[in-house]
Design a protein around this motif. Structure first.
Motif, mmCIF file in Angstrom:
data_model
loop_
_atom_site.group_PDB
_atom_site.id
_atom_site.type_symbol
_atom_site.label_atom_id
_atom_site.label_comp_id
_atom_site.label_asym_id
_atom_site.label_seq_id
_atom_site.Cartn_x
_atom_site.Cartn_y
_atom_site.Cartn_z
ATOM 1 N N LEU A 112 30.754 35.920 27.537
ATOM 2 C CA LEU A 112 31.941 35.111 27.310
ATOM 3 C C LEU A 112 31.770 33.820 28.087
ATOM 4 C CD1 LEU A 112 35.112 36.081 29.273
ATOM 5 C CD2 LEU A 112 33.080 37.418 29.595
ATOM 6 N N ARG A 113 32.526 32.828 27.708
ATOM 7 C CA ARG A 113 32.405 31.525 28.366
ATOM 8 C C ARG A 113 33.075 31.596 29.740
ATOM 9 N NH1 ARG A 113 33.809 30.377 22.980
ATOM 10 N NH2 ARG A 113 32.069 29.416 21.868
ATOM 11 N N PRO A 114 32.395 31.067 30.763
ATOM 12 C CA PRO A 114 32.969 31.133 32.112
ATOM 13 C C PRO A 114 34.379 30.537 32.200
ATOM 14 C CG PRO A 114 30.674 30.506 32.246
ATOM 15 C CD PRO A 114 31.034 30.506 30.775
ATOM 16 N N HIS A 115 34.656 29.480 31.456
ATOM 17 C CA HIS A 115 35.990 28.864 31.535
ATOM 18 C C HIS A 115 37.066 29.732 30.869
ATOM 19 C CE1 HIS A 115 34.694 27.426 27.549
ATOM 20 N NE2 HIS A 115 35.992 27.391 27.263
ATOM 21 N N GLU A 116 36.672 30.810 30.193
ATOM 22 C CA GLU A 116 37.622 31.715 29.553
ATOM 23 C C GLU A 116 38.052 32.878 30.461
ATOM 24 O OE1 GLU A 116 35.473 33.000 26.115
ATOM 25 O OE2 GLU A 116 36.081 31.255 24.925
ATOM 26 N N VAL A 117 37.400 33.020 31.602
ATOM 27 C CA VAL A 117 37.633 34.188 32.452
ATOM 28 C C VAL A 117 39.104 34.305 32.862
ATOM 29 C CG1 VAL A 117 37.129 35.225 34.713
ATOM 30 C CG2 VAL A 117 35.254 34.437 33.245
ATOM 31 N N TRP A 143 34.748 41.621 36.993
ATOM 32 C CA TRP A 143 34.044 42.190 35.845
ATOM 33 C C TRP A 143 33.764 41.133 34.783
ATOM 34 C CZ3 TRP A 143 38.388 46.347 35.474
ATOM 35 C CH2 TRP A 143 38.288 47.218 36.547
ATOM 36 N N LEU A 144 34.776 40.313 34.489
ATOM 37 C CA LEU A 144 34.600 39.294 33.452
ATOM 38 C C LEU A 144 33.629 38.209 33.907
ATOM 39 C CD1 LEU A 144 38.261 39.041 32.165
ATOM 40 C CD2 LEU A 144 36.313 40.086 31.001
ATOM 41 N N THR A 145 33.626 37.902 35.195
ATOM 42 C CA THR A 145 32.683 36.914 35.722
ATOM 43 C C THR A 145 31.247 37.430 35.591
ATOM 44 O OG1 THR A 145 34.355 36.034 37.221
ATOM 45 C CG2 THR A 145 32.051 35.579 37.779
ATOM 46 N N ILE A 146 31.054 38.707 35.841
ATOM 47 C CA ILE A 146 29.724 39.310 35.662
ATOM 48 C C ILE A 146 29.304 39.197 34.198
ATOM 49 C CG2 ILE A 146 28.452 41.510 35.643
ATOM 50 C CD1 ILE A 146 30.087 42.226 38.227
ATOM 51 N N LEU A 147 30.192 39.540 33.286
ATOM 52 C CA LEU A 147 29.867 39.459 31.857
ATOM 53 C C LEU A 147 29.644 38.016 31.421
ATOM 54 C CD1 LEU A 147 32.285 42.166 30.436
ATOM 55 C CD2 LEU A 147 29.802 42.336 30.759
ATOM 56 N N ALA A 148 30.398 37.078 31.985
ATOM 57 C CA ALA A 148 30.186 35.660 31.674
ATOM 58 C C ALA A 148 28.811 35.225 32.168
ATOM 59 C CB ALA A 148 31.285 34.803 32.305
ATOM 60 N N GLY A 149 28.421 35.720 33.336
ATOM 61 C CA GLY A 149 27.092 35.404 33.859
ATOM 62 C C GLY A 149 25.977 35.931 32.980
ATOM 63 N N HIS A 150 26.256 36.980 32.229
ATOM 64 C CA HIS A 150 25.277 37.548 31.292
ATOM 65 C C HIS A 150 25.386 36.893 29.914
ATOM 66 C CE1 HIS A 150 25.248 41.556 33.762
ATOM 67 N NE2 HIS A 150 24.691 40.559 34.403
ATOM 68 N N GLN A 188 48.889 44.968 41.198
ATOM 69 C CA GLN A 188 48.359 44.226 40.061
ATOM 70 C C GLN A 188 47.457 43.094 40.525
ATOM 71 O OE1 GLN A 188 50.992 43.577 36.876
ATOM 72 N NE2 GLN A 188 49.567 42.342 35.749
ATOM 73 N N ARG A 189 47.816 42.421 41.622
ATOM 74 C CA ARG A 189 46.945 41.350 42.115
ATOM 75 C C ARG A 189 45.581 41.905 42.492
ATOM 76 N NH1 ARG A 189 51.820 39.636 44.100
ATOM 77 N NH2 ARG A 189 51.518 40.574 46.119
ATOM 78 N N SER A 190 45.574 43.087 43.088
ATOM 79 C CA SER A 190 44.314 43.731 43.432
ATOM 80 C C SER A 190 43.519 44.047 42.171
ATOM 81 C CB SER A 190 44.600 45.016 44.216
ATOM 82 O OG SER A 190 43.428 45.759 44.379
ATOM 83 N N GLY A 191 44.195 44.559 41.161
ATOM 84 C CA GLY A 191 43.542 44.847 39.887
ATOM 85 C C GLY A 191 43.023 43.588 39.229
ATOM 86 N N ALA A 192 43.768 42.495 39.343
ATOM 87 C CA ALA A 192 43.339 41.229 38.742
ATOM 88 C C ALA A 192 42.037 40.746 39.370
ATOM 89 C CB ALA A 192 44.428 40.172 38.876
ATOM 90 N N GLY A 193 41.887 40.965 40.666
ATOM 91 C CA GLY A 193 40.630 40.581 41.323
ATOM 92 C C GLY A 193 39.456 41.361 40.759
ATOM 93 N N SER A 194 39.663 42.643 40.489
ATOM 94 C CA SER A 194 38.587 43.458 39.902
ATOM 95 C C SER A 194 38.288 43.008 38.488
ATOM 96 C CB SER A 194 38.994 44.937 39.892
ATOM 97 O OG SER A 194 39.107 45.424 41.207
ATOM 98 N N VAL A 195 39.319 42.775 37.682
ATOM 99 C CA VAL A 195 39.104 42.338 36.296
ATOM 100 C C VAL A 195 38.388 40.989 36.282
ATOM 101 C CG1 VAL A 195 40.236 41.660 34.140
ATOM 102 C CG2 VAL A 195 41.045 43.671 35.400
ATOM 103 N N ARG A 196 38.783 40.077 37.162
ATOM 104 C CA ARG A 196 38.114 38.769 37.252
ATOM 105 C C ARG A 196 36.637 38.965 37.603
ATOM 106 N NH1 ARG A 196 41.698 36.453 39.567
ATOM 107 N NH2 ARG A 196 42.417 35.140 37.887
#
Length: 179
Positions: free
Chosen positions: A131-136, A121-128, A111-119
């Motif tokens: 979503l707000r970066p502080h919500e990641v 993905w969400l960071t990429i979307l926040a960069g676009h 799960q920790r490995s999966g969390a790194g991937s989800v983080r």
């Protein structure tokens, strides 16, 4: 000498065919074609063997797919990536439960490995701007709450279509149009 990978292949084959409950040092050793004492060198305790098999069953290699492709809808990109976390089959659900049991309700490394991937993905979307970066960090936690709930549901009543619909609903609520 039989390698750890060969022992794991034999153990995974037994687990897939008969469930994690079928794993014993003797049965896995027989399936791998080695004496039980040899298997104990690789896995000193039966719990070590079950833990390794459960971790492998729950582990899923996560690809970034098209998460950065701004030509596609952000919720669809996120859904595709998150869908990789859904249980593939009954053995994956059983492996997830075994990991939870063995690590006091924390699915550990998988799960920790999966969390790194989800983080990521969400960071990429926040960069676009989706979503707000502080919500990641909060959304990473929310994603795993949803996925863990879907695993629980799959154990009770497997329905991959319903799980996908729930995950799609979640992805649509996480991202918003660019600001």
């Amino acid at each position: 000498m039989v390698t750890r990978e060969e022992v794991m292949r034999a153990a995974l084959g037994l687990a897939a065919a008969e469930g994690l409950g079928s794993l014993s040092v003797r049965r896995v050793a027989a399936a791998a074609g080695i004496p039980a004492t040899t298997l104990r060198h690789r896995f000193p305790a039966q719990a070590d063997l079950r833990s390794a098999v459960a971790a492998e069953l729950a582990r899923c290699p996560l690809d970034d797919l098209s998460i950065a492709d701004e030509r596609r809808e952000p919720s669809e990109r996120l859904y595709e990536c998150l869908a990789q976390l859904l249980p593939r089959d009954a053995a994956a659900v059983e492996g997830w439960f075994e990991l939870c049991r063995m690590s006091n309700s924390d699915t550990g490394g998988a799960q920790r490995s999966g969390a790194g991937s989800v983080r990521r993905w969400l960071t990429i979307l926040a960069g676009h701007g989706h979503l707000r970066p502080h919500e990641v960090d909060a959304q990473v936690s929310a994603a795993f709450a949803v996925v863990n709930g879907l695993y629980l549901r799959a154990a009770i009543r497997p329905d991959l279509d319903a799980a996908r619909a729930t995950l799609r609903w979640f992805a649509e609520r996480v991202v918003s149009p660019p600001r």
